[in-house]
Design a protein around this motif. Structure first.
Motif, PDB file in Angstrom:
ATOM      1  N   ASN A 204      42.341   4.295  24.603  1.00 38.24           N
ATOM      2  CA  ASN A 204      40.767   4.411  25.225  1.00 38.24           C
ATOM      3  C   ASN A 204      41.078   3.840  26.973  1.00 38.24           C
ATOM      4  O   ASN A 204      40.855   2.980  26.951  1.00 38.24           O
ATOM      5  CB  ASN A 204      39.942   2.934  24.294  1.00 38.24           C
ATOM      6  CG  ASN A 204      39.744   3.678  23.265  1.00 38.24           C
ATOM      7  OD1 ASN A 204      38.902   4.848  23.025  1.00 38.24           O
ATOM      8  ND2 ASN A 204      39.583   2.540  21.772  1.00 38.24           N
ATOM      9  N   GLN A 264      22.308  -0.674  28.873  1.00 35.89           N
ATOM     10  CA  GLN A 264      23.408  -1.333  27.930  1.00 35.89           C
ATOM     11  C   GLN A 264      24.223  -1.202  29.917  1.00 35.89           C
ATOM     12  O   GLN A 264      25.212  -1.349  29.906  1.00 35.89           O
ATOM     13  CB  GLN A 264      24.140   0.075  27.351  1.00 35.89           C
ATOM     14  CG  GLN A 264      25.535   0.886  27.194  1.00 35.89           C
ATOM     15  CD  GLN A 264      25.900  -1.037  26.767  1.00 35.89           C
ATOM     16  OE1 GLN A 264      25.314  -1.000  25.293  1.00 35.89           O
ATOM     17  NE2 GLN A 264      27.169  -1.629  26.705  1.00 35.89           N
ATOM     18  N   ARG A 325      35.446  -1.600  19.602  1.00 40.59           N
ATOM     19  CA  ARG A 325      33.815  -1.807  19.892  1.00 40.59           C
ATOM     20  C   ARG A 325      33.399  -3.058  19.809  1.00 40.59           C
ATOM     21  O   ARG A 325      32.275  -3.387  19.953  1.00 40.59           O
ATOM     22  CB  ARG A 325      33.454  -0.398  19.465  1.00 40.59           C
ATOM     23  CG  ARG A 325      33.914   0.797  20.381  1.00 40.59           C
ATOM     24  CD  ARG A 325      32.556   2.124  20.120  1.00 40.59           C
ATOM     25  NE  ARG A 325      32.873   2.380  18.355  1.00 40.59           N
ATOM     26  CZ  ARG A 325      33.821   3.306  18.573  1.00 40.59           C
ATOM     27  NH1 ARG A 325      34.588   3.338  18.854  1.00 40.59           N
ATOM     28  NH2 ARG A 325      33.454   3.318  17.196  1.00 40.59           N
ATOM     29  N   ARG A 328      33.609  -6.484  21.550  1.00 40.52           N
ATOM     30  CA  ARG A 328      33.345  -6.023  22.873  1.00 40.52           C
ATOM     31  C   ARG A 328      31.969  -6.036  23.068  1.00 40.52           C
ATOM     32  O   ARG A 328      30.889  -7.185  23.416  1.00 40.52           O
ATOM     33  CB  ARG A 328      33.354  -5.055  23.860  1.00 40.52           C
ATOM     34  CG  ARG A 328      34.733  -4.473  24.138  1.00 40.52           C
ATOM     35  CD  ARG A 328      35.139  -3.203  25.232  1.00 40.52           C
ATOM     36  NE  ARG A 328      35.047  -2.659  24.275  1.00 40.52           N
ATOM     37  CZ  ARG A 328      35.671  -1.514  23.810  1.00 40.52           C
ATOM     38  NH1 ARG A 328      37.234  -2.263  24.413  1.00 40.52           N
ATOM     39  NH2 ARG A 328      35.818  -0.916  23.566  1.00 40.52           N
ATOM     40  N   ALA A 329      31.134  -6.086  21.894  1.00 42.29           N
ATOM     41  CA  ALA A 329      29.604  -6.295  21.506  1.00 42.29           C
ATOM     42  C   ALA A 329      29.129  -7.531  21.546  1.00 42.29           C
ATOM     43  O   ALA A 329      28.398  -8.419  22.126  1.00 42.29           O
ATOM     44  CB  ALA A 329      29.193  -5.087  20.574  1.00 42.29           C
ATOM     45  N   THR A 346      41.989  -5.472  15.570  1.00 45.71           N
ATOM     46  CA  THR A 346      42.647  -4.144  16.108  1.00 45.71           C
ATOM     47  C   THR A 346      43.527  -3.692  15.789  1.00 45.71           C
ATOM     48  O   THR A 346      44.239  -2.514  16.836  1.00 45.71           O
ATOM     49  CB  THR A 346      42.429  -4.693  17.564  1.00 45.71           C
ATOM     50  OG1 THR A 346      43.040  -5.601  18.032  1.00 45.71           O
ATOM     51  CG2 THR A 346      40.624  -4.522  18.211  1.00 45.71           C
TER      52      THR A 346
END
Length: 447
Positions: A204, A264, A325, A328-329, A346
Protein backbone atom coordinates in the motif's frame (compact mmCIF):
# COMPACT_ATOMS: atom_id res chain seq x y z
CA UNK A 1 -34.37 -19.04 1.13
CA UNK A 2 -37.02 -20.10 3.67
CA UNK A 3 -39.25 -17.21 2.57
CA UNK A 4 -39.02 -18.32 -1.07
CA UNK A 5 -39.93 -21.91 -0.16
CA UNK A 6 -42.84 -20.76 1.99
CA UNK A 7 -44.28 -18.51 -0.73
CA UNK A 8 -43.88 -21.24 -3.36
CA UNK A 9 -45.63 -23.79 -1.14
CA UNK A 10 -48.50 -21.39 -0.43
CA UNK A 11 -49.05 -20.63 -4.12
CA UNK A 12 -49.00 -24.35 -4.94
CA UNK A 13 -51.61 -25.08 -2.27
CA UNK A 14 -53.85 -22.30 -3.61
CA UNK A 15 -53.68 -23.75 -7.12
CA UNK A 16 -54.44 -27.27 -5.84
CA UNK A 17 -57.41 -25.97 -3.81
CA UNK A 18 -58.77 -24.14 -6.86
CA UNK A 19 -58.55 -27.31 -8.96
CA UNK A 20 -60.03 -29.83 -6.51
CA UNK A 21 -62.84 -27.64 -5.12
CA UNK A 22 -65.26 -28.43 -8.01
CA UNK A 23 -64.51 -32.14 -7.60
CA UNK A 24 -65.33 -32.17 -3.89
CA UNK A 25 -68.50 -30.08 -4.18
CA UNK A 26 -71.72 -32.16 -3.80
CA UNK A 27 -73.97 -32.06 -6.88
CA UNK A 28 -77.78 -32.30 -6.43
CA UNK A 29 -79.38 -33.91 -9.50
CA UNK A 30 -82.59 -32.03 -10.25
CA UNK A 31 -84.17 -34.69 -12.48
CA UNK A 32 -87.63 -34.26 -14.08
CA UNK A 33 -90.11 -37.25 -14.05
CA UNK A 34 -91.53 -38.01 -17.53
CA UNK A 35 -94.67 -39.46 -15.93
CA UNK A 36 -95.39 -36.27 -14.04
CA UNK A 37 -94.68 -34.19 -17.11
CA UNK A 38 -97.17 -36.15 -19.27
CA UNK A 39 -99.86 -36.01 -16.56
CA UNK A 40 -99.49 -32.28 -16.27
CA UNK A 41 -99.84 -31.85 -20.02
CA UNK A 42 -103.02 -33.95 -20.08
CA UNK A 43 -104.55 -31.96 -17.22
CA UNK A 44 -103.93 -28.76 -19.08
CA UNK A 45 -105.55 -30.14 -22.22
CA UNK A 46 -108.58 -31.40 -20.21
CA UNK A 47 -109.05 -27.99 -18.59
CA UNK A 48 -108.89 -26.35 -22.00
CA UNK A 49 -111.50 -28.81 -23.31
CA UNK A 50 -113.82 -28.07 -20.39
CA UNK A 51 -113.44 -24.38 -21.04
CA UNK A 52 -114.44 -24.84 -24.69
CA UNK A 53 -117.58 -26.75 -23.62
CA UNK A 54 -118.52 -24.05 -21.15
CA UNK A 55 -118.24 -21.36 -23.82
CA UNK A 56 -120.28 -23.47 -26.26
CA UNK A 57 -117.42 -23.82 -28.69
CA UNK A 58 -117.95 -27.60 -28.82
CA UNK A 59 -120.95 -29.83 -28.22
CA UNK A 60 -121.36 -32.22 -25.33
CA UNK A 61 -120.76 -35.17 -27.60
CA UNK A 62 -117.54 -33.68 -28.99
CA UNK A 63 -116.44 -32.95 -25.45
CA UNK A 64 -116.99 -36.55 -24.30
CA UNK A 65 -115.30 -37.99 -27.38
CA UNK A 66 -112.25 -35.79 -27.04
CA UNK A 67 -112.07 -36.36 -23.24
CA UNK A 68 -112.05 -40.14 -23.77
CA UNK A 69 -109.21 -39.79 -26.30
CA UNK A 70 -107.19 -37.72 -23.82
CA UNK A 71 -107.70 -40.24 -21.02
CA UNK A 72 -106.67 -43.13 -23.27
CA UNK A 73 -103.57 -41.23 -24.37
CA UNK A 74 -102.70 -40.51 -20.75
CA UNK A 75 -103.07 -44.14 -19.87
CA UNK A 76 -100.87 -45.11 -22.78
CA UNK A 77 -98.21 -42.61 -21.82
CA UNK A 78 -98.26 -43.82 -18.25
CA UNK A 79 -97.88 -47.46 -19.16
CA UNK A 80 -95.03 -46.80 -21.58
CA UNK A 81 -93.05 -44.90 -18.99
CA UNK A 82 -89.91 -46.70 -17.93
CA UNK A 83 -88.96 -46.55 -14.33
CA UNK A 84 -85.90 -44.46 -13.48
CA UNK A 85 -82.81 -46.60 -13.65
CA UNK A 86 -81.12 -47.42 -10.39
CA UNK A 87 -78.19 -45.27 -9.35
CA UNK A 88 -75.14 -46.35 -11.21
CA UNK A 89 -72.35 -47.98 -9.27
CA UNK A 90 -69.48 -45.46 -9.19
CA UNK A 91 -66.21 -46.36 -10.95
CA UNK A 92 -62.74 -46.30 -9.42
CA UNK A 93 -62.07 -42.59 -10.20
CA UNK A 94 -64.58 -40.98 -7.89
CA UNK A 95 -64.52 -37.23 -7.33
CA UNK A 96 -62.76 -37.70 -4.00
CA UNK A 97 -60.08 -39.99 -5.42
CA UNK A 98 -59.54 -37.67 -8.38
CA UNK A 99 -59.10 -34.67 -6.05
CA UNK A 100 -56.56 -36.59 -3.93
CA UNK A 101 -54.62 -37.58 -7.07
CA UNK A 102 -54.56 -33.97 -8.30
CA UNK A 103 -53.58 -32.66 -4.86
CA UNK A 104 -50.60 -35.02 -4.67
CA UNK A 105 -49.42 -35.11 -8.27
CA UNK A 106 -49.48 -31.37 -8.93
CA UNK A 107 -46.97 -30.36 -6.19
CA UNK A 108 -44.76 -33.38 -7.00
CA UNK A 109 -44.72 -32.51 -10.71
CA UNK A 110 -44.03 -28.83 -9.96
CA UNK A 111 -41.12 -29.75 -7.69
CA UNK A 112 -39.73 -32.18 -10.25
CA UNK A 113 -39.90 -29.62 -13.05
CA UNK A 114 -38.20 -26.97 -10.87
CA UNK A 115 -35.39 -29.33 -9.90
CA UNK A 116 -34.97 -30.28 -13.55
CA UNK A 117 -35.24 -26.86 -15.19
CA UNK A 118 -34.73 -24.35 -12.38
CA UNK A 119 -31.68 -23.22 -10.44
CA UNK A 120 -32.27 -24.11 -6.78
CA UNK A 121 -28.84 -22.87 -5.69
CA UNK A 122 -29.78 -19.37 -6.84
CA UNK A 123 -31.91 -18.89 -3.71
CA UNK A 124 -28.94 -19.70 -1.48
CA UNK A 125 -26.74 -16.54 -1.31
CA UNK A 126 -23.62 -18.45 -0.26
CA UNK A 127 -24.03 -21.08 -2.96
CA UNK A 128 -24.92 -18.40 -5.52
CA UNK A 129 -21.77 -16.41 -4.71
CA UNK A 130 -19.68 -19.58 -4.88
CA UNK A 131 -21.21 -20.52 -8.23
CA UNK A 132 -20.70 -17.01 -9.58
CA UNK A 133 -17.07 -16.97 -8.43
CA UNK A 134 -16.46 -20.32 -10.08
CA UNK A 135 -18.01 -19.11 -13.33
CA UNK A 136 -15.95 -15.91 -13.21
CA UNK A 137 -12.76 -17.88 -12.57
CA UNK A 138 -13.50 -20.16 -15.52
CA UNK A 139 -14.13 -17.16 -17.79
CA UNK A 140 -10.88 -15.51 -16.69
CA UNK A 141 -8.91 -18.72 -17.17
CA UNK A 142 -10.44 -19.10 -20.64
CA UNK A 143 -9.41 -15.54 -21.51
CA UNK A 144 -5.88 -16.17 -20.20
CA UNK A 145 -5.60 -19.32 -22.32
CA UNK A 146 -6.80 -17.45 -25.42
CA UNK A 147 -4.25 -14.68 -24.87
CA UNK A 148 -1.43 -17.22 -24.88
CA UNK A 149 -2.28 -17.80 -28.53
CA UNK A 150 -2.85 -14.07 -29.17
CA UNK A 151 -0.12 -12.28 -27.18
CA UNK A 152 -0.56 -9.04 -29.16
CA UNK A 153 -4.20 -8.54 -28.12
CA UNK A 154 -3.67 -5.43 -25.98
CA UNK A 155 -7.34 -4.99 -25.15
CA UNK A 156 -7.55 -8.61 -24.09
CA UNK A 157 -4.60 -8.18 -21.71
CA UNK A 158 -6.26 -5.08 -20.25
CA UNK A 159 -9.48 -7.00 -19.67
CA UNK A 160 -7.53 -9.82 -18.06
CA UNK A 161 -5.60 -7.40 -15.85
CA UNK A 162 -8.81 -5.76 -14.62
CA UNK A 163 -10.35 -9.17 -13.96
CA UNK A 164 -7.34 -10.28 -11.94
CA UNK A 165 -7.44 -6.99 -10.01
CA UNK A 166 -11.14 -7.47 -9.18
CA UNK A 167 -10.32 -11.00 -7.97
CA UNK A 168 -7.41 -9.58 -5.89
CA UNK A 169 -4.90 -11.67 -7.83
CA UNK A 170 -2.57 -8.68 -7.89
CA UNK A 171 0.65 -10.30 -9.09
CA UNK A 172 -1.13 -11.76 -12.13
CA UNK A 173 -2.83 -8.40 -12.69
CA UNK A 174 0.57 -6.69 -12.71
CA UNK A 175 1.90 -9.15 -15.30
CA UNK A 176 -1.17 -8.65 -17.48
CA UNK A 177 -0.83 -4.86 -17.33
CA UNK A 178 2.81 -5.16 -18.41
CA UNK A 179 1.79 -7.30 -21.42
CA UNK A 180 -0.91 -4.82 -22.45
CA UNK A 181 1.83 -2.51 -23.73
CA UNK A 182 1.44 1.11 -24.79
CA UNK A 183 -2.34 1.14 -24.52
CA UNK A 184 -1.96 1.52 -20.75
CA UNK A 185 0.35 4.51 -21.10
CA UNK A 186 -2.20 6.55 -23.05
CA UNK A 187 -5.26 5.91 -20.88
CA UNK A 188 -5.41 7.69 -17.49
CA UNK A 189 -7.85 5.16 -16.04
CA UNK A 190 -5.59 2.24 -16.97
CA UNK A 191 -2.55 4.06 -15.59
CA UNK A 192 -4.37 4.49 -12.27
CA UNK A 193 -5.45 0.86 -12.19
CA UNK A 194 -1.88 -0.24 -12.84
CA UNK A 195 -0.54 2.16 -10.20
CA UNK A 196 -3.07 0.84 -7.70
CA UNK A 197 -1.95 -2.75 -8.31
CA UNK A 198 1.71 -1.79 -7.90
CA UNK A 199 0.88 0.10 -4.70
CA UNK A 200 -0.87 -2.92 -3.21
CA UNK A 201 2.06 -5.16 -4.08
CA UNK A 202 4.39 -2.64 -2.42
CA UNK A 203 2.47 -2.79 0.85
CA UNK A 204 0.00 0.00 0.00
CA UNK A 205 2.87 2.36 -0.80
CA UNK A 206 2.51 4.57 -3.89
CA UNK A 207 6.09 5.85 -3.94
CA UNK A 208 8.25 5.32 -7.02
CA UNK A 209 6.71 3.92 -10.20
CA UNK A 210 3.08 4.13 -8.97
CA UNK A 211 3.58 7.85 -8.26
CA UNK A 212 5.00 8.36 -11.74
CA UNK A 213 1.99 6.66 -13.30
CA UNK A 214 -0.38 8.81 -11.25
CA UNK A 215 1.43 11.98 -12.40
CA UNK A 216 1.17 10.84 -16.02
CA UNK A 217 -2.56 10.23 -15.54
CA UNK A 218 -2.91 13.77 -14.19
CA UNK A 219 -1.00 15.12 -17.19
CA UNK A 220 -3.48 13.38 -19.49
CA UNK A 221 -6.53 14.33 -17.40
CA UNK A 222 -5.76 17.08 -14.84
CA UNK A 223 -9.25 16.91 -13.32
CA UNK A 224 -9.48 13.14 -12.94
CA UNK A 225 -10.95 12.57 -9.43
CA UNK A 226 -9.22 9.25 -8.81
CA UNK A 227 -5.87 10.62 -9.96
CA UNK A 228 -6.24 13.60 -7.60
CA UNK A 229 -7.14 11.29 -4.73
CA UNK A 230 -4.27 8.87 -5.34
CA UNK A 231 -1.73 11.64 -5.86
CA UNK A 232 -2.80 13.17 -2.56
CA UNK A 233 -2.27 9.80 -0.87
CA UNK A 234 1.18 9.45 -2.44
CA UNK A 235 2.16 12.96 -1.30
CA UNK A 236 0.80 12.26 2.19
CA UNK A 237 2.82 9.06 2.41
CA UNK A 238 5.98 10.97 1.49
CA UNK A 239 5.33 13.61 4.16
CA UNK A 240 4.45 16.38 1.69
CA UNK A 241 1.28 17.33 3.53
CA UNK A 242 0.92 20.77 1.96
CA UNK A 243 0.73 19.45 -1.60
CA UNK A 244 -1.45 16.54 -0.45
CA UNK A 245 -3.90 19.09 0.93
CA UNK A 246 -3.73 21.02 -2.35
CA UNK A 247 -4.61 17.90 -4.36
CA UNK A 248 -7.48 16.94 -2.07
CA UNK A 249 -8.89 20.48 -2.00
CA UNK A 250 -8.94 20.40 -5.78
CA UNK A 251 -10.76 17.09 -5.59
CA UNK A 252 -13.31 18.58 -3.16
CA UNK A 253 -14.32 21.10 -5.82
CA UNK A 254 -15.37 18.18 -8.04
CA UNK A 255 -17.46 16.41 -5.40
CA UNK A 256 -21.00 17.10 -4.29
CA UNK A 257 -20.86 19.15 -1.08
CA UNK A 258 -21.91 17.13 1.92
CA UNK A 259 -21.67 13.78 0.13
CA UNK A 260 -19.99 10.83 1.89
CA UNK A 261 -17.02 11.12 -0.51
CA UNK A 262 -16.66 14.82 0.29
CA UNK A 263 -16.74 14.03 4.00
CA UNK A 264 -13.99 11.45 3.62
CA UNK A 265 -11.79 13.79 1.61
CA UNK A 266 -12.36 16.57 4.15
CA UNK A 267 -11.29 14.17 6.91
CA UNK A 268 -8.11 13.42 4.94
CA UNK A 269 -7.42 17.13 4.58
CA UNK A 270 -7.95 17.74 8.28
CA UNK A 271 -5.61 14.87 9.13
CA UNK A 272 -2.91 16.15 6.74
CA UNK A 273 -3.19 19.66 8.18
CA UNK A 274 -2.82 18.32 11.70
CA UNK A 275 0.20 16.21 10.74
CA UNK A 276 1.84 19.06 8.85
CA UNK A 277 0.95 21.81 11.29
CA UNK A 278 -0.78 23.72 8.49
CA UNK A 279 -3.07 26.65 9.13
CA UNK A 280 -6.68 26.00 8.28
CA UNK A 281 -7.22 29.68 7.47
CA UNK A 282 -5.18 29.48 4.28
CA UNK A 283 -7.34 26.76 2.85
CA UNK A 284 -10.03 27.13 0.22
CA UNK A 285 -11.52 23.82 1.30
CA UNK A 286 -15.20 23.37 1.97
CA UNK A 287 -16.23 23.96 5.57
CA UNK A 288 -16.58 20.91 7.80
CA UNK A 289 -19.80 19.06 7.20
CA UNK A 290 -22.09 18.98 10.24
CA UNK A 291 -23.04 15.57 11.59
CA UNK A 292 -25.93 14.20 9.66
CA UNK A 293 -25.72 16.80 6.88
CA UNK A 294 -24.51 14.29 4.32
CA UNK A 295 -27.13 12.75 2.09
CA UNK A 296 -28.54 10.09 4.38
CA UNK A 297 -25.23 9.62 6.23
CA UNK A 298 -25.13 10.05 9.97
CA UNK A 299 -22.32 9.35 12.44
CA UNK A 300 -24.27 6.27 13.51
CA UNK A 301 -24.38 5.02 9.92
CA UNK A 302 -20.64 5.61 9.51
CA UNK A 303 -20.05 3.66 12.74
CA UNK A 304 -22.18 0.85 11.33
CA UNK A 305 -20.06 0.77 8.16
CA UNK A 306 -16.90 0.51 10.24
CA UNK A 307 -18.47 -2.18 12.42
CA UNK A 308 -19.46 -4.16 9.32
CA UNK A 309 -15.82 -4.07 8.19
CA UNK A 310 -14.81 -5.31 11.63
CA UNK A 311 -17.36 -8.13 11.44
CA UNK A 312 -16.11 -9.16 7.99
CA UNK A 313 -12.54 -9.29 9.24
CA UNK A 314 -13.55 -11.72 11.98
CA UNK A 315 -14.36 -14.16 9.20
CA UNK A 316 -11.26 -13.13 7.21
CA UNK A 317 -8.53 -12.64 9.83
CA UNK A 318 -5.75 -12.97 7.23
CA UNK A 319 -6.87 -9.83 5.36
CA UNK A 320 -3.98 -7.70 6.59
CA UNK A 321 -4.80 -4.75 4.35
CA UNK A 322 -8.34 -4.86 5.74
CA UNK A 323 -7.05 -4.65 9.30
CA UNK A 324 -4.94 -1.65 8.29
CA UNK A 325 -8.02 0.10 6.85
CA UNK A 326 -10.01 -0.70 9.96
CA UNK A 327 -7.22 0.62 12.20
CA UNK A 328 -7.08 3.93 10.29
CA UNK A 329 -10.87 4.24 10.47
CA UNK A 330 -10.86 3.66 14.22
CA UNK A 331 -8.05 6.19 14.63
CA UNK A 332 -9.95 8.86 12.67
CA UNK A 333 -12.97 8.16 14.90
CA UNK A 334 -10.71 8.49 17.95
CA UNK A 335 -11.53 4.91 18.99
CA UNK A 336 -7.91 4.49 20.02
CA UNK A 337 -8.07 1.17 21.89
CA UNK A 338 -9.82 -0.49 18.94
CA UNK A 339 -7.41 1.16 16.49
CA UNK A 340 -4.39 -0.16 18.43
CA UNK A 341 -5.87 -3.66 18.51
CA UNK A 342 -6.45 -3.51 14.74
CA UNK A 343 -2.91 -2.23 14.03
CA UNK A 344 -1.54 -5.17 16.02
CA UNK A 345 -3.32 -7.56 13.62
CA UNK A 346 -1.72 -6.14 10.45
CA UNK A 347 1.01 -8.76 10.84
CA UNK A 348 3.79 -8.75 8.28
CA UNK A 349 2.66 -5.42 6.81
CA UNK A 350 4.28 -3.77 9.83
CA UNK A 351 7.62 -5.22 8.73
CA UNK A 352 7.55 -3.36 5.41
CA UNK A 353 5.30 -0.30 5.75
CA UNK A 354 6.81 2.73 7.53
CA UNK A 355 3.54 4.65 7.22
CA UNK A 356 1.69 1.91 9.06
CA UNK A 357 4.34 1.83 11.78
CA UNK A 358 4.17 5.59 12.34
CA UNK A 359 0.36 5.50 12.40
CA UNK A 360 0.45 2.70 14.96
CA UNK A 361 2.97 4.66 17.04
CA UNK A 362 0.85 7.81 16.79
CA UNK A 363 -2.26 5.97 18.01
CA UNK A 364 -0.33 4.59 21.00
CA UNK A 365 1.15 8.04 21.75
CA UNK A 366 -2.30 9.66 21.61
CA UNK A 367 -3.62 7.12 24.12
CA UNK A 368 -0.57 7.12 26.40
CA UNK A 369 0.16 10.85 26.02
CA UNK A 370 3.78 9.94 25.34
CA UNK A 371 6.04 8.56 22.62
CA UNK A 372 8.26 6.78 25.09
CA UNK A 373 8.24 2.98 25.19
CA UNK A 374 6.47 1.01 22.46
CA UNK A 375 5.60 4.06 20.29
CA UNK A 376 9.27 5.02 20.16
CA UNK A 377 10.23 1.46 19.26
CA UNK A 378 7.77 1.43 16.38
CA UNK A 379 9.18 4.74 15.12
CA UNK A 380 12.68 3.28 15.14
CA UNK A 381 11.46 0.30 13.10
CA UNK A 382 9.99 2.73 10.59
CA UNK A 383 13.31 4.55 10.33
CA UNK A 384 15.13 1.25 9.82
CA UNK A 385 12.92 0.68 6.75
CA UNK A 386 12.90 4.29 5.51
CA UNK A 387 15.68 6.34 7.17
CA UNK A 388 14.45 9.58 5.59
CA UNK A 389 10.73 9.14 6.31
CA UNK A 390 9.60 12.65 7.37
CA UNK A 391 6.92 11.62 9.88
CA UNK A 392 9.12 8.95 11.44
CA UNK A 393 11.98 11.45 11.83
CA UNK A 394 9.63 14.02 13.32
CA UNK A 395 8.22 11.53 15.82
CA UNK A 396 11.70 10.20 16.67
CA UNK A 397 12.71 13.76 17.51
CA UNK A 398 9.65 14.18 19.72
CA UNK A 399 10.37 10.88 21.51
CA UNK A 400 13.98 11.93 22.14
CA UNK A 401 12.82 15.36 23.37
CA UNK A 402 10.33 13.76 25.80
CA UNK A 403 13.11 11.50 27.07
CA UNK A 404 15.37 14.50 27.69
CA UNK A 405 17.79 13.60 24.85
CA UNK A 406 17.75 17.01 23.26
CA UNK A 407 20.80 16.59 21.03
CA UNK A 408 19.27 13.44 19.51
CA UNK A 409 16.00 15.30 19.00
CA UNK A 410 17.84 18.12 17.22
CA UNK A 411 19.60 15.61 14.97
CA UNK A 412 16.32 14.01 13.92
CA UNK A 413 14.64 17.36 13.29
CA UNK A 414 17.53 18.58 11.17
CA UNK A 415 17.13 15.46 9.07
CA UNK A 416 13.45 16.34 8.68
CA UNK A 417 14.45 19.77 7.35
CA UNK A 418 16.71 18.11 4.79
CA UNK A 419 13.88 16.03 3.29
CA UNK A 420 11.10 18.62 3.35
CA UNK A 421 10.46 20.80 0.30
CA UNK A 422 12.16 24.19 0.52
CA UNK A 423 8.84 26.03 0.71
CA UNK A 424 7.23 23.70 3.26
CA UNK A 425 5.30 25.54 5.97
CA UNK A 426 6.58 22.92 8.43
CA UNK A 427 10.09 24.35 8.18
CA UNK A 428 9.52 27.23 10.61
CA UNK A 429 7.74 24.97 13.09
CA UNK A 430 10.64 22.49 13.11
CA UNK A 431 13.19 25.27 13.44
CA UNK A 432 11.29 26.49 16.48
CA UNK A 433 11.43 22.99 17.97
CA UNK A 434 15.19 22.85 17.34
CA UNK A 435 15.68 26.24 18.99
CA UNK A 436 13.72 25.12 22.04
CA UNK A 437 15.80 21.95 22.33
CA UNK A 438 19.03 23.96 22.03
CA UNK A 439 17.86 26.31 24.76
CA UNK A 440 17.21 23.34 27.06
CA UNK A 441 20.72 22.02 26.41
CA UNK A 442 22.12 25.41 27.29
CA UNK A 443 20.10 25.67 30.49
CA UNK A 444 20.73 22.13 31.76
CA UNK A 445 24.14 21.41 30.29
CA UNK A 446 22.85 18.00 29.22
CA UNK A 447 23.02 16.85 25.63
Amino acid sequence: MNVFIGISALLTLLVVAWLVRPLLRKHTVAGISSEKLNAAIHRDQLRALEADLARGVITQQDFETTRDELQLRLLDDTESFEASPKEKTPGFWTARRTSVAVGISLPVMALGLYLQLGTPEAINPVAADHTQNEQLAKMVDTLAARLKDNPNDSKGWVMLAKSYKAMERFEEAQQAFEKAGDIVKTDPELLLDHADVLGVLAGNNLAGKPKQMIEEALRLDPMNPMALMMDGVALYQSGDYKNAVTRWEKLLDLLQPGSPDAQQVQANIDDARAKGGLSAGASNALPPVPAGAAAGMTPEMINQMVDRLAARLKDNPDDLAGWARLARAYKVQNRLDEAIAAYAKTGKLLDTDPDLLTQYADALAMRNKSLLGQPGELVQKALAIAPRHPMALMMAGQAAYQGGHYATAISHWKNVLSVLPANSPDTELIKAEIADAQARIGSTGKP
